[in-house]
Design a protein around this motif. Structure first.
Motif, PDB file in Angstrom:
ATOM      1  N   LEU A   1      -5.767   1.378   0.198  1.00  0.00           N
ATOM      2  CA  LEU A   1      -6.240  -0.014   0.223  1.00  0.00           C
ATOM      3  C   LEU A   1      -6.335  -0.606  -1.183  1.00  0.00           C
ATOM      4  O   LEU A   1      -6.024  -1.775  -1.392  1.00  0.00           O
ATOM      5  N   ARG A   2      -6.774   0.219  -2.129  1.00  0.00           N
ATOM      6  CA  ARG A   2      -6.867  -0.252  -3.515  1.00  0.00           C
ATOM      7  C   ARG A   2      -5.484  -0.635  -4.033  1.00  0.00           C
ATOM      8  O   ARG A   2      -5.301  -1.702  -4.618  1.00  0.00           O
ATOM      9  N   LYS A   3      -4.507   0.215  -3.781  1.00  0.00           N
ATOM     10  CA  LYS A   3      -3.145  -0.070  -4.235  1.00  0.00           C
ATOM     11  C   LYS A   3      -2.547  -1.266  -3.499  1.00  0.00           C
ATOM     12  O   LYS A   3      -1.854  -2.079  -4.099  1.00  0.00           O
ATOM     13  N   LYS A   4      -2.823  -1.369  -2.208  1.00  0.00           N
ATOM     14  CA  LYS A   4      -2.329  -2.499  -1.421  1.00  0.00           C
ATOM     15  C   LYS A   4      -2.855  -3.821  -1.983  1.00  0.00           C
ATOM     16  O   LYS A   4      -2.153  -4.827  -1.987  1.00  0.00           O
ATOM     17  N   ASN A   5      -4.097  -3.794  -2.458  1.00  0.00           N
ATOM     18  CA  ASN A   5      -4.716  -4.994  -3.020  1.00  0.00           C
ATOM     19  C   ASN A   5      -4.461  -5.147  -4.518  1.00  0.00           C
ATOM     20  O   ASN A   5      -4.998  -6.062  -5.149  1.00  0.00           O
ATOM     21  N   LYS A   6      -3.651  -4.233  -5.052  1.00  0.00           N
ATOM     22  CA  LYS A   6      -3.205  -4.287  -6.448  1.00  0.00           C
ATOM     23  C   LYS A   6      -4.365  -4.384  -7.440  1.00  0.00           C
ATOM     24  O   LYS A   6      -4.380  -5.221  -8.336  1.00  0.00           O
ATOM     25  N   ILE A   7      -5.343  -3.491  -7.252  1.00  0.00           N
ATOM     26  CA  ILE A   7      -6.432  -3.408  -8.220  1.00  0.00           C
ATOM     27  C   ILE A   7      -6.497  -1.993  -8.777  1.00  0.00           C
ATOM     28  O   ILE A   7      -6.086  -1.028  -8.122  1.00  0.00           O
ATOM     29  N   THR A   8      -6.988  -1.873  -9.973  1.00  0.00           N
ATOM     30  CA  THR A   8      -7.096  -0.576 -10.627  1.00  0.00           C
ATOM     31  C   THR A   8      -8.371   0.129 -10.192  1.00  0.00           C
ATOM     32  O   THR A   8      -9.278  -0.479  -9.613  1.00  0.00           O
ATOM     33  N   GLN A   9      -8.431   1.404 -10.490  1.00  0.00           N
ATOM     34  CA  GLN A   9      -9.648   2.153 -10.203  1.00  0.00           C
ATOM     35  C   GLN A   9     -10.819   1.553 -10.986  1.00  0.00           C
ATOM     36  O   GLN A   9     -11.931   1.474 -10.467  1.00  0.00           O
ATOM     37  N   LYS A  10     -10.557   1.128 -12.200  1.00  0.00           N
ATOM     38  CA  LYS A  10     -11.605   0.529 -13.032  1.00  0.00           C
ATOM     39  C   LYS A  10     -12.130  -0.766 -12.409  1.00  0.00           C
ATOM     40  O   LYS A  10     -13.334  -1.017 -12.388  1.00  0.00           O
ATOM     41  N   GLU A  11     -11.222  -1.587 -11.889  1.00  0.00           N
ATOM     42  CA  GLU A  11     -11.630  -2.840 -11.238  1.00  0.00           C
ATOM     43  C   GLU A  11     -12.450  -2.555  -9.978  1.00  0.00           C
ATOM     44  O   GLU A  11     -13.460  -3.224  -9.724  1.00  0.00           O
ATOM     45  N   LEU A  12     -12.019  -1.568  -9.196  1.00  0.00           N
ATOM     46  CA  LEU A  12     -12.751  -1.205  -7.991  1.00  0.00           C
ATOM     47  C   LEU A  12     -14.140  -0.687  -8.359  1.00  0.00           C
ATOM     48  O   LEU A  12     -15.134  -1.063  -7.729  1.00  0.00           O
ATOM     49  N   ALA A  13     -14.210   0.138  -9.379  1.00  0.00           N
ATOM     50  CA  ALA A  13     -15.502   0.663  -9.830  1.00  0.00           C
ATOM     51  C   ALA A  13     -16.446  -0.471 -10.213  1.00  0.00           C
ATOM     52  O   ALA A  13     -17.626  -0.467  -9.849  1.00  0.00           O
ATOM     53  N   SER A  14     -15.918  -1.453 -10.906  1.00  0.00           N
ATOM     54  CA  SER A  14     -16.725  -2.602 -11.311  1.00  0.00           C
ATOM     55  C   SER A  14     -17.235  -3.374 -10.098  1.00  0.00           C
ATOM     56  O   SER A  14     -18.407  -3.759 -10.038  1.00  0.00           O
ATOM     57  N   GLU A  15     -16.370  -3.588  -9.119  1.00  0.00           N
ATOM     58  CA  GLU A  15     -16.764  -4.305  -7.901  1.00  0.00           C
ATOM     59  C   GLU A  15     -17.841  -3.552  -7.117  1.00  0.00           C
ATOM     60  O   GLU A  15     -18.721  -4.167  -6.524  1.00  0.00           O
ATOM     61  N   LEU A  16     -17.747  -2.221  -7.130  1.00  0.00           N
ATOM     62  CA  LEU A  16     -18.701  -1.408  -6.379  1.00  0.00           C
ATOM     63  C   LEU A  16     -19.972  -1.110  -7.162  1.00  0.00           C
ATOM     64  O   LEU A  16     -20.949  -0.624  -6.596  1.00  0.00           O
ATOM     65  N   GLY A  17     -19.922  -1.348  -8.465  1.00  0.00           N
ATOM     66  CA  GLY A  17     -21.079  -1.043  -9.301  1.00  0.00           C
ATOM     67  C   GLY A  17     -21.244   0.449  -9.549  1.00  0.00           C
ATOM     68  O   GLY A  17     -22.359   0.950  -9.659  1.00  0.00           O
ATOM     69  N   VAL A  18     -20.097   1.156  -9.620  1.00  0.00           N
ATOM     70  CA  VAL A  18     -20.097   2.593  -9.899  1.00  0.00           C
ATOM     71  C   VAL A  18     -19.183   2.855 -11.090  1.00  0.00           C
ATOM     72  O   VAL A  18     -18.466   1.973 -11.546  1.00  0.00           O
TER      73      VAL A  18
END
Length: 51
Positions: free
Chosen positions: A10-27
């Motif tokens: 899902l992260r790749k499908k939405n073209k976001i990096t692990q760092k961006e996902l971490a920021s969105e999740l607050g982790v």
């Protein structure tokens, strides 16, 4: 397909990096890496990601 694989897909499908996902999740980046590798289970108490 495990939960970690689904998160990664899902992260790749939405073209976001692990760092961006971490920021969105607050982790940390390392936490996202552990989720995706299956080394750590997802904490379901995390806030919902904004769409």
């Amino acid at each position: 397909m495990g939960l970690g694989d689904q998160i990664k897909s899902l992260r790749k499908k939405n073209k976001i990096t692990q760092k961006e996902l971490a920021s969105e999740l607050g982790v940390s980046l390392r936490t996202v890496q552990r989720y995706e590798s299956g080394a750590m289970d997802l904490d379901l108490s995390l806030k919902t990601v904004k769409s």
